[in-house]
Design a protein around this motif. Sequence first.
Motif, mmCIF file in Angstrom:
data_model
loop_
_atom_site.group_PDB
_atom_site.id
_atom_site.type_symbol
_atom_site.label_atom_id
_atom_site.label_comp_id
_atom_site.label_asym_id
_atom_site.label_seq_id
_atom_site.Cartn_x
_atom_site.Cartn_y
_atom_site.Cartn_z
ATOM 1 N N VAL A 159 -8.785 57.504 91.298
ATOM 2 C CA VAL A 159 -7.593 57.706 92.126
ATOM 3 C C VAL A 159 -7.575 59.121 92.701
ATOM 4 N N THR A 160 -7.929 60.106 91.873
ATOM 5 C CA THR A 160 -7.954 61.490 92.339
ATOM 6 C C THR A 160 -8.964 61.660 93.473
ATOM 7 N N GLY A 161 -10.145 61.041 93.311
ATOM 8 C CA GLY A 161 -11.157 61.115 94.363
ATOM 9 C C GLY A 161 -10.648 60.502 95.660
ATOM 10 N N ALA A 162 -9.973 59.364 95.543
ATOM 11 C CA ALA A 162 -9.462 58.678 96.729
ATOM 12 C C ALA A 162 -8.404 59.533 97.433
ATOM 13 N N ILE A 163 -7.496 60.113 96.669
ATOM 14 C CA ILE A 163 -6.427 60.900 97.283
ATOM 15 C C ILE A 163 -6.977 62.198 97.872
ATOM 16 N N ALA A 164 -7.953 62.786 97.192
ATOM 17 C CA ALA A 164 -8.600 63.983 97.754
ATOM 18 C C ALA A 164 -9.258 63.625 99.085
ATOM 19 N N GLY A 165 -9.915 62.469 99.128
ATOM 20 C CA GLY A 165 -10.555 62.014 100.367
ATOM 21 C C GLY A 165 -9.535 61.744 101.461
ATOM 22 N N LEU A 166 -8.423 61.174 101.068
ATOM 23 C CA LEU A 166 -7.371 60.880 102.052
ATOM 24 C C LEU A 166 -6.785 62.177 102.613
ATOM 25 N N PHE A 167 -6.615 63.156 101.738
ATOM 26 C CA PHE A 167 -6.135 64.459 102.212
ATOM 27 C C PHE A 167 -7.116 65.030 103.238
ATOM 28 N N ALA A 168 -8.418 64.957 102.925
ATOM 29 C CA ALA A 168 -9.434 65.447 103.864
ATOM 30 C C ALA A 168 -9.358 64.659 105.167
ATOM 31 N N GLY A 169 -9.159 63.339 105.073
ATOM 32 C CA GLY A 169 -9.065 62.495 106.259
ATOM 33 C C GLY A 169 -7.872 62.875 107.124
ATOM 34 N N ALA A 170 -6.739 63.147 106.490
ATOM 35 C CA ALA A 170 -5.543 63.519 107.245
ATOM 36 C C ALA A 170 -5.742 64.876 107.926
ATOM 37 N N GLY A 171 -6.334 65.820 107.190
ATOM 38 C CA GLY A 171 -6.615 67.125 107.780
ATOM 39 C C GLY A 171 -7.545 66.984 108.978
ATOM 40 N N ALA A 172 -8.558 66.135 108.825
ATOM 41 C CA ALA A 172 -9.514 65.918 109.909
ATOM 42 C C ALA A 172 -8.832 65.250 111.105
ATOM 43 N N ALA A 173 -7.924 64.321 110.839
ATOM 44 C CA ALA A 173 -7.211 63.635 111.925
ATOM 45 C C ALA A 173 -6.367 64.641 112.708
ATOM 46 N N LEU A 174 -5.782 65.595 111.966
ATOM 47 C CA LEU A 174 -4.975 66.618 112.629
ATOM 48 C C LEU A 174 -5.844 67.449 113.580
ATOM 49 N N ILE A 175 -6.997 67.851 113.092
ATOM 50 C CA ILE A 175 -7.924 68.619 113.927
ATOM 51 C C ILE A 175 -8.406 67.758 115.107
ATOM 52 N N TYR A 176 -8.745 66.508 114.806
ATOM 53 C CA TYR A 176 -9.273 65.615 115.843
ATOM 54 C C TYR A 176 -8.235 65.374 116.942
ATOM 55 N N SER A 177 -6.966 65.428 116.580
ATOM 56 C CA SER A 177 -5.922 65.158 117.571
ATOM 57 C C SER A 177 -5.840 66.279 118.619
ATOM 58 N N LEU A 178 -6.553 67.380 118.388
ATOM 59 C CA LEU A 178 -6.648 68.424 119.417
ATOM 60 C C LEU A 178 -7.634 68.012 120.512
ATOM 61 N N HIS A 179 -8.459 67.022 120.194
ATOM 62 C CA HIS A 179 -9.457 66.541 121.154
ATOM 63 C C HIS A 179 -9.052 65.176 121.728
ATOM 64 N N CYS A 180 -8.533 64.330 120.848
ATOM 65 C CA CYS A 180 -8.353 62.915 121.179
ATOM 66 C C CYS A 180 -7.067 62.684 121.976
ATOM 67 N N PRO A 181 -7.131 62.003 123.118
ATOM 68 C CA PRO A 181 -5.941 61.783 123.936
ATOM 69 C C PRO A 181 -5.122 60.555 123.524
ATOM 70 N N GLU A 182 -5.582 59.798 122.541
ATOM 71 C CA GLU A 182 -4.888 58.552 122.192
ATOM 72 C C GLU A 182 -3.591 58.836 121.443
ATOM 73 N N ILE A 183 -2.481 58.298 121.948
ATOM 74 C CA ILE A 183 -1.223 58.490 121.218
ATOM 75 C C ILE A 183 -0.463 57.186 121.043
ATOM 76 N N GLU A 184 -1.086 56.070 121.415
ATOM 77 C CA GLU A 184 -0.453 54.748 121.272
ATOM 78 C C GLU A 184 -0.390 54.362 119.789
ATOM 79 N N PRO A 185 0.807 54.087 119.239
ATOM 80 C CA PRO A 185 0.910 53.763 117.809
ATOM 81 C C PRO A 185 -0.037 52.649 117.343
ATOM 82 N N ALA A 186 -0.229 51.619 118.180
ATOM 83 C CA ALA A 186 -1.117 50.526 117.762
ATOM 84 C C ALA A 186 -2.541 51.044 117.545
ATOM 85 N N PHE A 187 -2.957 51.920 118.443
ATOM 86 C CA PHE A 187 -4.289 52.528 118.299
ATOM 87 C C PHE A 187 -4.357 53.357 117.018
#
Lengths: 213, 181
Positions: A159-187
């Motif tokens: 569980v700890t590994g999964a949550i650590a990975g999810l934290f990394a994923g969320a951080g990466a998504a935040l950074i990626y959103s500086l590049h990615c133009p997609e803002i449609e909730p379904a996407f």
Amino acid sequence: MKTDQLIEMLAKHDVPVNKTRIALQVSLAVALGFIGSFVLLLVVFDMNPDLGMLFNNMWFWVRFLFIVSVGAISAAVLARLGRPAEASRVSVWLIVVPFALLALVAASMLVMAPREERADMLLGISWDVCARNISLLALPLFVSAIWIAKQFAPVRLRVTGAIAGLFAGAGAALIYSLHCPEIEPAFLVVWYSLGMMIPAVVGAVLAGKLLKW
Amino acid sequence: MLQEREQKLRDLMRRGLAGDGAAYALFLRDLAALLRSFLRKRLSSMPDEVEDLVQEVLIAIHNQRHTYDVAQPVTAWAHAIAKYKLIDFFRRNSRRGEQVELDDAEDFLATSDHDAQDAKRDVSTLLAELPPKQRAAIESVKIEGLSIAEASKRTGQSESLVKVNIHRGLKTLAARMRESL
């Protein structure tokens, strides 16, 4: 060495812990992870030149809020998972809330949209690369998050590994959103979630090897 | 009664973390007795391994002491670490199927055992094999009892480096203990 001698050794000098130092180490590791991920963004993808125009769009901020809440909840859960006395009482499922809320919004928007627009809402212009790109940017943050988890005492490794990975994923998504133009909730609810879940699954799979102590 | 024991342990731990080495030693000694009883019951088929695992859990508890929150019961915290270490031990010895009785912290507190057998694995040998800087820091401060300042002069490491090397050395020691059993 007898157990009593070992105890004597452990108790001699330098028992108090320096909490400031630990907090500093954790902050530094998080900062390094974000910097690494941001540098990777600049090298591989570049910033979205029209980013400024998105600031006026409500859905840009919905995306921001979604990502930040996933990151904040996983950070809070991770902090408790690292403390043996609390680990068994942590409700990991709290993490589902931002996903469920966004899914609800996305579903109602899809239902209300004309049939021929639905595919575009789901696939945008970058569905085929989104999850892969987020997982790539998650690498430096993944290393930080695992390192941080290791500084504590996780007793539920998977569980700890999964949550650590999810934290990394969320951080990466935040950074990626500086590049990615997609803002449609379904996407977002499909492809951003997938991108965040890939490092989470990797974390869960590798936890036994990476986190044991 | 159990409540009192918990209270006493928590008090010793709190004083230990505040710098009272004697209180901390008492805490570890009481804890070792609880661990011995806890592990002896669950390793009935491997009685020779009990003392080694007691030592391994003690070092783990010491190394992770910063994860203890003084507002929480110390027994629950120590019990969670002991359980983790026991399950880890079973896994290492490929006894995946072994059922660890998941009792609660109260049972953990109920019986103690002060009769230490000899450990099979010698921690001093493992200490001697640590990287030189870590070994020097641990030997001067934790074995000979020099102050951090004296150890800094002796080893030529800065005071904060002495502390870091003690910390790293004990972590290395814990990892090697884990590998050697």
